[in-house]
Scaffold this motif. Structure first.
Motif, PDB file in Angstrom:
ATOM      1  N   TYR A 128      -6.683   4.950  -2.953  1.00 17.07           N
ATOM      2  CA  TYR A 128      -5.403   4.620  -2.570  1.00 17.07           C
ATOM      3  C   TYR A 128      -4.463   4.800  -3.578  1.00 17.07           C
ATOM      4  N   ASP A 129      -3.294   5.494  -3.603  1.00 14.44           N
ATOM      5  CA  ASP A 129      -2.146   5.668  -4.514  1.00 14.44           C
ATOM      6  C   ASP A 129      -1.186   4.576  -4.110  1.00 14.44           C
ATOM      7  N   LYS A 130      -1.087   3.719  -4.551  1.00  9.99           N
ATOM      8  CA  LYS A 130       0.121   2.845  -4.611  1.00  9.99           C
ATOM      9  C   LYS A 130       1.522   3.389  -4.975  1.00  9.99           C
ATOM     10  N   GLU A 131       1.579   4.132  -5.888  1.00  7.59           N
ATOM     11  CA  GLU A 131       2.815   4.818  -6.293  1.00  7.59           C
ATOM     12  C   GLU A 131       3.440   5.614  -5.067  1.00  7.59           C
ATOM     13  N   SER A 132       2.554   6.511  -4.380  1.00  7.48           N
ATOM     14  CA  SER A 132       2.981   7.329  -3.366  1.00  7.48           C
ATOM     15  C   SER A 132       2.525   6.764  -2.119  1.00  7.48           C
ATOM     16  N   ASP A 133       1.928   5.883  -1.937  1.00  5.29           N
ATOM     17  CA  ASP A 133       1.594   5.374  -0.681  1.00  5.29           C
ATOM     18  C   ASP A 133       0.691   6.238   0.180  1.00  5.29           C
ATOM     19  N   HIS A 134      -0.276   6.655  -0.642  1.00 10.57           N
ATOM     20  CA  HIS A 134      -1.000   7.837   0.317  1.00 10.57           C
ATOM     21  C   HIS A 134      -2.633   7.353  -0.165  1.00 10.57           C
ATOM     22  N   LEU A 135      -3.327   7.791   0.772  1.00 11.40           N
ATOM     23  CA  LEU A 135      -4.973   8.077   0.665  1.00 11.40           C
ATOM     24  C   LEU A 135      -5.347   9.326   0.198  1.00 11.40           C
TER      25      LEU A 135
END
Length: 197
Positions: A128-135
């Motif tokens: 999970y990439d918190k910065e882009s809100d993507h898996l």
């Protein structure tokens, strides 16, 4: 710095993954913990004369990432098998995030299984990439080459032969992948996702 302590895992009887394989696999995990601790001690000892030990320190630093990531990846892996298999509930936050990225849970699982079939030894990882809100999914060579910087692992599947060698020949690693998903506790994966957010 305090030393790392091997974690204990309560893994029930699994379908398609033997107790012998888990027992041997856990020994390997403990080896990563012990080696990470040993390297940290050697780094500390070598720093007393950094100029003289520059080459050794560089090699120890390189080796540390291998041992440390081996330790952490295995902790995600074993934790995901605790408590017995549990389905991913419809309508929860992880389900929504997966459907947003891949359209459906089945499409995601197919994609992840394809990554797991990559030739060579390594890990299939859902991040999970918190910065882009993507898996994001990725193949990590060995266990440290290709880790996605700053991203939190959500799901880790060990694809070194040691993860399945007592149950399947290397030509049948696809069966091991199926067994892993049959035993996966999605509630743990959902909890990893919540912590990452």
């Amino acid at each position: 710095m305090d030393t790392f302590i091997p974690k204990t895992f309560t893994i029930p009887k699994l379908s398609g993954i033997s107790a012998k394989n888990i027992e041997e696999h856990l020994k390997l995990y403990e080896g990563y913990v012990n080696n990470a601790n040993l390297i940290l001690k050697k780094i500390k000892d070598s720093k007393e004369d950094e100029g003289k030990n520059a080459y050794a320190l560089a090699e120890l630093g390189r080796r540390f990432s291998f041992e440390f990531d081996g330790m952490r990846n295995h902790e995600y892996y074993f934790h995901s098998l605790e408590g017995g298999p549990a389905r991913l509930p419809l309508g929860n936050t992880l389900t929504y995030a997966i459907e947003k990225e891949w359209g459906s849970i089945d499409h995601f699982i197919d994609r992840f299984k394809t990554i797991a079939m990559t030739r060579g030894v390594g890990w299939a990882i859902l991040y999970y990439d918190k910065e882009s809100d993507h898996l994001l999914t990725s193949w990590v060579e060995e266990q440290h080459i290709g880790q996605l910087t700053g991203l939190s692992p959500i799901l880790c599947l060990d694809m070194w032969e040691h993860a399945y060698v007592y149950d399947y020949p290397t030509s049948e690693k696809k069966n091991y992948i199926e067994a892993f998903f049959a035993n996966l506790n999605w509630e743990v994966i959902e909890e990893n996702f919540k912590k990452a957010k």
